[in-house]
Design an enzyme around this catalytic site. Structure first.
Site, PDB file in Angstrom:
ATOM      1  N   PHE A  35      -0.787  -0.415  12.575  1.00  0.00           N
ATOM      2  CA  PHE A  35      -1.676   0.035  11.494  1.00  0.00           C
ATOM      3  C   PHE A  35      -2.145  -1.102  10.580  1.00  0.00           C
ATOM      4  O   PHE A  35      -3.356  -1.249  10.342  1.00  0.00           O
ATOM      5  CB  PHE A  35      -0.967   1.126  10.675  1.00  0.00           C
ATOM      6  CG  PHE A  35      -1.794   1.627   9.527  1.00  0.00           C
ATOM      7  CD1 PHE A  35      -2.845   2.505   9.725  1.00  0.00           C
ATOM      8  CD2 PHE A  35      -1.528   1.200   8.230  1.00  0.00           C
ATOM      9  CE1 PHE A  35      -3.625   2.955   8.665  1.00  0.00           C
ATOM     10  CE2 PHE A  35      -2.299   1.648   7.166  1.00  0.00           C
ATOM     11  CZ  PHE A  35      -3.356   2.526   7.388  1.00  0.00           C
ATOM     12  N   ASN A  36      -1.228  -1.889  10.017  1.00  0.00           N
ATOM     13  CA  ASN A  36      -1.634  -2.888   9.010  1.00  0.00           C
ATOM     14  C   ASN A  36      -2.637  -3.887   9.580  1.00  0.00           C
ATOM     15  O   ASN A  36      -3.564  -4.323   8.890  1.00  0.00           O
ATOM     16  CB  ASN A  36      -0.419  -3.659   8.472  1.00  0.00           C
ATOM     17  CG  ASN A  36       0.456  -2.806   7.580  1.00  0.00           C
ATOM     18  OD1 ASN A  36       0.018  -1.779   7.068  1.00  0.00           O
ATOM     19  ND2 ASN A  36       1.703  -3.224   7.396  1.00  0.00           N
ATOM     20  N   ASP A  43       0.846  -1.207   0.000  1.00  0.00           N
ATOM     21  CA  ASP A  43       0.000   0.000   0.000  1.00  0.00           C
ATOM     22  C   ASP A  43       0.880   1.254   0.000  1.00  0.00           C
ATOM     23  O   ASP A  43       0.846   2.029   0.937  1.00  0.00           O
ATOM     24  CB  ASP A  43      -0.959  -0.009   1.215  1.00  0.00           C
ATOM     25  CG  ASP A  43      -0.228  -0.007   2.554  1.00  0.00           C
ATOM     26  OD1 ASP A  43       0.964  -0.400   2.613  1.00  0.00           O
ATOM     27  OD2 ASP A  43      -0.835   0.420   3.561  1.00  0.00           O
ATOM     28  N   HIS A  49       9.777   0.519   7.955  1.00  0.00           N
ATOM     29  CA  HIS A  49       9.225  -0.778   8.367  1.00  0.00           C
ATOM     30  C   HIS A  49       9.308  -1.878   7.295  1.00  0.00           C
ATOM     31  O   HIS A  49       9.858  -2.957   7.514  1.00  0.00           O
ATOM     32  CB  HIS A  49       7.736  -0.629   8.707  1.00  0.00           C
ATOM     33  CG  HIS A  49       7.403   0.460   9.636  1.00  0.00           C
ATOM     34  ND1 HIS A  49       7.443   0.314  11.003  1.00  0.00           N
ATOM     35  CD2 HIS A  49       6.993   1.736   9.416  1.00  0.00           C
ATOM     36  CE1 HIS A  49       7.071   1.436  11.582  1.00  0.00           C
ATOM     37  NE2 HIS A  49       6.799   2.320  10.642  1.00  0.00           N
ATOM     38  N   ASP A  50       8.655  -1.610   6.154  1.00  0.00           N
ATOM     39  CA  ASP A  50       8.318  -2.699   5.235  1.00  0.00           C
ATOM     40  C   ASP A  50       9.517  -3.440   4.636  1.00  0.00           C
ATOM     41  O   ASP A  50       9.446  -4.661   4.425  1.00  0.00           O
ATOM     42  CB  ASP A  50       7.408  -2.176   4.114  1.00  0.00           C
ATOM     43  CG  ASP A  50       6.047  -1.743   4.637  1.00  0.00           C
ATOM     44  OD1 ASP A  50       5.661  -2.201   5.728  1.00  0.00           O
ATOM     45  OD2 ASP A  50       5.376  -0.960   3.945  1.00  0.00           O
ATOM     46  N   ASN A  61      -2.527   2.678   3.483  1.00  0.00           N
ATOM     47  CA  ASN A  61      -2.017   4.027   3.749  1.00  0.00           C
ATOM     48  C   ASN A  61      -2.869   5.091   3.058  1.00  0.00           C
ATOM     49  O   ASN A  61      -3.011   6.208   3.555  1.00  0.00           O
ATOM     50  CB  ASN A  61      -0.564   4.154   3.285  1.00  0.00           C
ATOM     51  CG  ASN A  61       0.384   3.418   4.209  1.00  0.00           C
ATOM     52  OD1 ASN A  61       0.183   3.397   5.421  1.00  0.00           O
ATOM     53  ND2 ASN A  61       1.394   2.787   3.632  1.00  0.00           N
ATOM     54  N   ASP A 119       6.814   1.165   1.888  1.00  0.00           N
ATOM     55  CA  ASP A 119       6.500   0.181   0.830  1.00  0.00           C
ATOM     56  C   ASP A 119       7.310   0.488  -0.431  1.00  0.00           C
ATOM     57  O   ASP A 119       7.760  -0.428  -1.136  1.00  0.00           O
ATOM     58  CB  ASP A 119       5.019   0.243   0.437  1.00  0.00           C
ATOM     59  CG  ASP A 119       4.081   0.036   1.598  1.00  0.00           C
ATOM     60  OD1 ASP A 119       3.570  -1.076   1.763  1.00  0.00           O
ATOM     61  OD2 ASP A 119       3.867   1.001   2.352  1.00  0.00           O
ATOM     62  N   THR A 165       2.822  -6.069   2.808  1.00  0.00           N
ATOM     63  CA  THR A 165       3.312  -4.981   3.661  1.00  0.00           C
ATOM     64  C   THR A 165       2.232  -3.921   3.864  1.00  0.00           C
ATOM     65  O   THR A 165       2.536  -2.759   4.131  1.00  0.00           O
ATOM     66  CB  THR A 165       4.587  -4.337   3.065  1.00  0.00           C
ATOM     67  OG1 THR A 165       4.257  -3.804   1.764  1.00  0.00           O
ATOM     68  CG2 THR A 165       5.722  -5.325   2.954  1.00  0.00           C
TER      69      THR A 165
END
Ligand code: BDR
Ligand code: CA
Length: 317
Positions: free
Chosen positions: A167-168, A10, A241-242, A39, A15, A126
């Site tokens: 979040f995810n 996303d 993060h991803d 996102n 990402d 992700t």
């Protein structure tokens, strides 16, 4: 042999770097990119995936749009982190990127990709897990063609969108529950690991020093991301993060893993969307995932900087 991968994402600043890493590194064979609402809306995350591929000269990798909302309830976006476009910072302009959107939907593209590839394929989600859960429900006969799922989501500790939830997972807890209950091998990189991988000023200047149009775009992305992480969370540098997911596929020694039972909270009064990770083994539930713990931060950034260098030079040819 490179690891065959489908990225389900996303984009999203972090990402975007995961797409670059997967496309650049010879240890990964990026077969397809699918997008999901997260996102930002799925229209925006799909456009962003195309923008990133166009800017990095990533051509011939099909990009298909997936679900526009979670399995239950309204979609949630992270505009406060990724901006109104989902990828604020660089001036992408109003023009259409010269990388097309595949006419198939994400579920069909995943199906066709699994059927076409001679060996089982690794799924790398992700974003919210809506596309993956929907696929597993729709195509149980193709589950043997999935090698494993390596995802960014959750945490062994607290959340970032509610005190309990990341979040995810919060975007679509029911989908996450389906994935974690699927019986497939799952590797999870949650906030406890990803918060170690911060894009410090040193990292940003190493990327800037590459001096290509792509490196400039990456600096603009990281600068915007640093601003929102400072404002929203008070972080002095933003966590990327991803890309821990693809970094793990490239070099499994970069992030230590422990096996644990991971459950997704679906009903808690204050804790819906939390990943409950039984690190102490006190529940008696069998382990259903490998969970990322300690990150070799320097090794991780080596991979990212090198990916931006390789793609920047290639797209400048
Ligand atoms: C996750 O949420 C999104 O905003 C990021 O892209 C990442 O996948 C971190 O909680
Ligand atoms: Ca994401």
């Amino acid at each position: 042999m490179p690891v065959p991968v489908i990225l389900d994402c996303d984009p999203g600043h972090d990402d975007a770097f995961n797409i670059l890493l997967a496309a650049a590194h010879p240890a990964v064979d990026l077969l397809a990119v699918t997008t999901v609402a997260g996102n930002q809306t799925v229209e925006k995350t799909t456009l962003n995936a195309r923008r990133v591929c166009a800017a990095a000269g990533i051509r011939g990798v099909p990009i298909a749009a997936g679900r526009d909302r979670p399995l239950h309830g309204p979609p949630l976006v992270a505009e406060n982190i990724h901006g109104g476009s989902g990828l604020d910072g660089p001036g992408f302009g109003d023009g259409e990127p010269d990388v097309p959107q595949d006419p198939r939907d994400a579920r069909t593209l995943i199906r066709d990709t699994l059927l076409a590839h001679p060996a089982p394929v690794t799924l790398v989600p992700t974003g919210p897990l809506t596309n993956i859960a929907t696929f597993l429900l729709a195509h149980p006969e193709l589950i043997p063609r999935i090698e494993r799922i390596v995802l960014m989501g959750g945490s062994t500790g607290r959340g970032n969108t509610t005190p309990a939830a990341e979040f995810n997972i919060l975007c679509d807890p029911e989908a996450a529950d389906i994935v974690f209950s699927s019986g497939l091998p799952i590797t999870m990189f949650g906030l406890n690991a990803t918060h170690q991988a911060r894009a410090t000023a040193d990292v940003v200047s190493r990327i800037a020093a590459l001096g290509t149009p792509l490196s400039r775009l990456c600096v603009e992305l990281l600068t915007y991301f640093a601003g929102t992480y400072r404002e929203v969370f008070g972080f002095d540098a933003p966590p990327l993060h991803d890309p821990l997911t693809v970094a793990h596929l490239i070099d499994p020694s970069l992030i230590s893993l422990v096996r644990a039972a991971v459950s997704v909270e679906l009903t808690g009064t204050y804790t819906r969307g939390a990943t409950v990770v039984d690190l102490l083994g006190v529940t008696g539930r069998p382990a259903n995932a490998e969970v990322g713990m300690e990150v070799d931060v320097a090794g991780f950034w080596e991979l990212i900087v090198e990916a931006v260098r390789v793609l920047g030079e290639r797209s400048g040819d």
